[in-house]
Scaffold this motif. Sequence first.
Motif, PDB file in Angstrom:
ATOM      1  N   LEU A 145      51.312  34.648  47.061  1.00  0.00           N
ATOM      2  CA  LEU A 145      51.566  35.097  45.697  1.00  0.00           C
ATOM      3  C   LEU A 145      50.401  34.729  44.791  1.00  0.00           C
ATOM      4  N   PHE A 146      49.874  33.520  44.968  1.00  0.00           N
ATOM      5  CA  PHE A 146      48.758  33.113  44.115  1.00  0.00           C
ATOM      6  C   PHE A 146      47.411  33.607  44.623  1.00  0.00           C
ATOM      7  N   ASP A 147      47.348  34.064  45.861  1.00  0.00           N
ATOM      8  CA  ASP A 147      46.146  34.789  46.270  1.00  0.00           C
ATOM      9  C   ASP A 147      45.996  36.044  45.408  1.00  0.00           C
ATOM     10  N   TYR A 148      47.114  36.753  45.210  1.00  0.00           N
ATOM     11  CA  TYR A 148      47.060  37.922  44.319  1.00  0.00           C
ATOM     12  C   TYR A 148      46.779  37.490  42.883  1.00  0.00           C
ATOM     13  N   TYR A 149      47.488  36.454  42.426  1.00  0.00           N
ATOM     14  CA  TYR A 149      47.320  36.004  41.053  1.00  0.00           C
ATOM     15  C   TYR A 149      45.850  35.683  40.775  1.00  0.00           C
ATOM     16  N   GLU A 150      45.244  34.907  41.681  1.00  0.00           N
ATOM     17  CA  GLU A 150      43.840  34.533  41.493  1.00  0.00           C
ATOM     18  C   GLU A 150      42.943  35.758  41.433  1.00  0.00           C
ATOM     19  N   ARG A 151      43.179  36.705  42.339  1.00  0.00           N
ATOM     20  CA  ARG A 151      42.343  37.903  42.385  1.00  0.00           C
ATOM     21  C   ARG A 151      42.404  38.652  41.061  1.00  0.00           C
ATOM     22  N   ALA A 152      43.606  38.902  40.567  1.00  0.00           N
ATOM     23  CA  ALA A 152      43.765  39.682  39.343  1.00  0.00           C
ATOM     24  C   ALA A 152      43.313  38.901  38.112  1.00  0.00           C
ATOM     25  N   HIS A 153      43.602  37.612  38.091  1.00  0.00           N
ATOM     26  CA  HIS A 153      43.230  36.769  36.958  1.00  0.00           C
ATOM     27  C   HIS A 153      41.712  36.660  36.832  1.00  0.00           C
ATOM     28  N   LEU A 154      41.040  36.415  37.946  1.00  0.00           N
ATOM     29  CA  LEU A 154      39.591  36.241  37.935  1.00  0.00           C
ATOM     30  C   LEU A 154      38.851  37.548  37.722  1.00  0.00           C
ATOM     31  N   ASN A 155      39.242  38.579  38.439  1.00  0.00           N
ATOM     32  CA  ASN A 155      38.440  39.804  38.474  1.00  0.00           C
ATOM     33  C   ASN A 155      38.850  40.853  37.450  1.00  0.00           C
ATOM     34  N   HIS A 156      40.117  40.825  37.012  1.00  0.00           N
ATOM     35  CA  HIS A 156      40.542  41.808  36.013  1.00  0.00           C
ATOM     36  C   HIS A 156      40.703  41.172  34.634  1.00  0.00           C
ATOM     37  N   VAL A 157      41.541  40.151  34.517  1.00  0.00           N
ATOM     38  CA  VAL A 157      41.769  39.561  33.193  1.00  0.00           C
ATOM     39  C   VAL A 157      40.460  39.038  32.600  1.00  0.00           C
ATOM     40  N   MET A 158      39.663  38.351  33.411  1.00  0.00           N
ATOM     41  CA  MET A 158      38.408  37.816  32.887  1.00  0.00           C
ATOM     42  C   MET A 158      37.398  38.906  32.547  1.00  0.00           C
ATOM     43  N   ALA A 159      37.554  40.077  33.142  1.00  0.00           N
ATOM     44  CA  ALA A 159      36.673  41.204  32.801  1.00  0.00           C
ATOM     45  C   ALA A 159      37.105  41.889  31.519  1.00  0.00           C
ATOM     46  N   ALA A 160      38.328  41.645  31.080  1.00  0.00           N
ATOM     47  CA  ALA A 160      38.903  42.415  29.978  1.00  0.00           C
ATOM     48  C   ALA A 160      38.582  41.864  28.603  1.00  0.00           C
ATOM     49  N   GLN A 161      37.861  40.746  28.534  1.00  0.00           N
ATOM     50  CA  GLN A 161      37.423  40.200  27.247  1.00  0.00           C
ATOM     51  C   GLN A 161      35.907  40.170  27.216  1.00  0.00           C
ATOM     52  N   ASP A 162      35.335  40.653  26.126  1.00  0.00           N
ATOM     53  CA  ASP A 162      33.888  40.597  25.934  1.00  0.00           C
ATOM     54  C   ASP A 162      33.548  39.286  25.217  1.00  0.00           C
ATOM     55  N   PRO A 163      32.887  38.341  25.882  1.00  0.00           N
ATOM     56  CA  PRO A 163      32.613  37.050  25.239  1.00  0.00           C
ATOM     57  C   PRO A 163      31.734  37.151  23.998  1.00  0.00           C
ATOM     58  N   SER A 164      30.962  38.226  23.875  1.00  0.00           N
ATOM     59  CA  SER A 164      30.064  38.333  22.726  1.00  0.00           C
ATOM     60  C   SER A 164      30.776  38.747  21.446  1.00  0.00           C
ATOM     61  N   THR A 165      31.950  39.362  21.563  1.00  0.00           N
ATOM     62  CA  THR A 165      32.657  39.856  20.379  1.00  0.00           C
ATOM     63  C   THR A 165      34.114  39.406  20.306  1.00  0.00           C
ATOM     64  N   GLY A 166      34.687  38.966  21.422  1.00  0.00           N
ATOM     65  CA  GLY A 166      36.115  38.676  21.463  1.00  0.00           C
ATOM     66  C   GLY A 166      36.955  39.923  21.638  1.00  0.00           C
ATOM     67  N   GLY A 167      36.308  41.088  21.841  1.00  0.00           N
ATOM     68  CA  GLY A 167      37.061  42.331  22.004  1.00  0.00           C
ATOM     69  C   GLY A 167      37.664  42.456  23.392  1.00  0.00           C
ATOM     70  N   PHE A 168      38.571  43.442  23.531  1.00  0.00           N
ATOM     71  CA  PHE A 168      39.317  43.623  24.768  1.00  0.00           C
ATOM     72  C   PHE A 168      39.193  45.058  25.270  1.00  0.00           C
TER      73      PHE A 168
END
Length: 764
Positions: free
Chosen positions: A346-369
Amino acid sequence: MAVPAGAGSARPLPLLAVRLRPSDYATAVEINRQYLHRLSPDRLLHNFRKYAGLEPKAEIYGGWESDTIAGHTLGHYLSALVLTWQQTGDAEMRRRADYIVDELAEAQAKRGTGYVGALGRKRKDGTIVDGEEIFPEIMKGEIKSGGFDLNGSWSPMYTVHKVFAGLLDVHGAWGNAKALKVAEGLGGYFERVFTALSPAQLQEVLGCEYGGMNESYAELYARTGEPRWLRMAGLFYDNRVLDPLARREDKLANFHANTQVPKLIGLARIHELTGDAAKGTAARFFWETVTQHHSYVIGGNADREYFTEPDTIADHITEQTCEHCNTYNMLKLTRHLWSWQPDGALFDYYERAHLNHVMAAQDPSTGGFTYMTPLMTGADRAYSTTKDDAFWCCVGSGMESHAKHGESIFWESGDGTFYVNLYIPADADWAARKAAVALETGYPFTPEATLTFTKLRAGTFPVALRVPGWAGGKAQVSVNGKPEAPRIERGYAIVTRRWQAGDRIAITLPLDLRIEATPGNAQTVAILRGPLVLAADLGANEQKWERADPALVGGDVLAGFAATDAARALYQARGVARPADLSFVPFYRQYQRRSAVYFKHFSESAWTREEAAYNAEQARLKDIAARSVDVMFLGEMQPERDHNLVSELSYPVTYRARQGRDARSGGYLEFSMKVKPGPLVLQASYWGGERARDFDIFVDNVKIASQHLDNDQPGKFFDVEYPLPAALTRGKQSVRVKFVPRDRSTAGPIFGVRLYTAKPGATA
């Protein structure tokens, strides 16, 4: 298999007890905290006050907050304030949340009905008024329900759920009694609305997206113990979607994905409270089905917001893959399932989505999504901007997701086991053992992670470190610097001993490169390193990608990869990429750069045969994309709103997993499209197996074509081009395109419309 209620004794350490150490995750939390400070509670409260008859204290925001879905952002904002206070201790977050609750209580009291909300209702004349006026109509059986429209309001119960959830989060975090009182008033209002409906009427209303209303009512029951709220949780049950899942049947294709995920979170919560086995089965089967058959390599799902047929990911790698809200909700569902029965998968999936999708969904330079996280080669991630004028659903889920990166690292179970589920550097207090723990790691860029009990009441208990499935049994564990042979069970390396302050347990994971094929298509592959999805770096966003998609060729593709900076997961692929060598980097960090994630994989002999046809098709697609001025995806919620679609007797349809829209006799469909100077071509896509039908196509009320369909190209979609007279677009920035059926006929269905520049030399 569903797990009986009561078995779910595993729980995360409270977010209040966890503090992140420096990492990309800690940076994301800080940037998001600044973003939350930037937003104005009074602007988000504008409609709540206005529609209650109170004077707004600030102007309304634009974007979705100025549409009939207004108010959903405030609910997310409340939750994000709570989470940020818990994660960082920022007192202003708590102050703002309490202020918003006070404002909602005032607006609720002014109305006097229990209702409080900001959603609007668009009347036939186009004016937007207080959305509460739809609910008395619904109680009388006057129901006009579509996938996202209910009596002229955009997904109203979805919006109500966000406010409901935010109020419950404030109450749960620090016991704000007023927040619970407002939630109960809201719950009572909709209890009157929904109990007035017959079963058939109820199902008709539930045909419109209703978010996680079942979850909120279940949680209200958990807080108060009042059976009425549990009964209400049970009412929000969409038979068409949920019954097949309870029977373990995958009939998700062509359903709007994020509409469904919250329903299953609600069923999971009801299962926990009641032991209802069917609801637990449905939740688990849904998770298994989505993660194994409907998910992309980064853990996200859906193409243009919709599920497709199972194991068809390779056919749906587009510029609108992976809506962030879907993953936000899938991670919530994962936490529920894990608490029933800890399982590393279950957390193999969680880690994959959290690291590769959620972390991609915020732009650190602006805080945008992002709204979508596109996986089509060369696509541009489109982030919300510092103008704060979007407020898509994914802006709301984004501000929550990046407020809580410490919430799922450490867990404890009823038998005293201490779990480490995510390798994110952090410190935490473990109250059950009067312990302080520190997790030090550079993972996923370095392979080691070390857990230290900096403070501990000595005792014997198990420590379980997750061993990802991709590690292939090669994880190494040590205790106090000495190799340890742990017990391996359900995806965990477990060490049971008498632990004392100062003890350290470390795990080293093999961060090897590997190839992963898409479900159902062995020829379409992605490259991963440990949990990281790698992408070919195609350059900065400023330079459009107008070349053929790269491919990987050879029997041993990975032999061509060499690390150029292993500490940052940077690689060079030499001799195995076509048409040229490629640099590979972590996908999530490609914030303002273009990427290739999926590749067609050919043997040398197959590439020789396929190269000419492959490159020609890629060139054709790139040529159309490069010349495109505007694209309209009919039958899909956001594109139709973006293009100001209006229609009569028109209905969304789905053929072969493609969304479209028709217009029946006496009706029409009309929408705006951008234009630019020069000769233009209007292209419409149709299904080749339609029975006879005739319709006319207008641009700014000038007929440009009459179309006859009659089994033109059976078994496939085809495109028709309509050159536009130059006079129709000269001096304009946009035009209105209209499809009108002939008498007793149908227009379309049309599966997308595109406006693009004519090839050089063409005239109109």
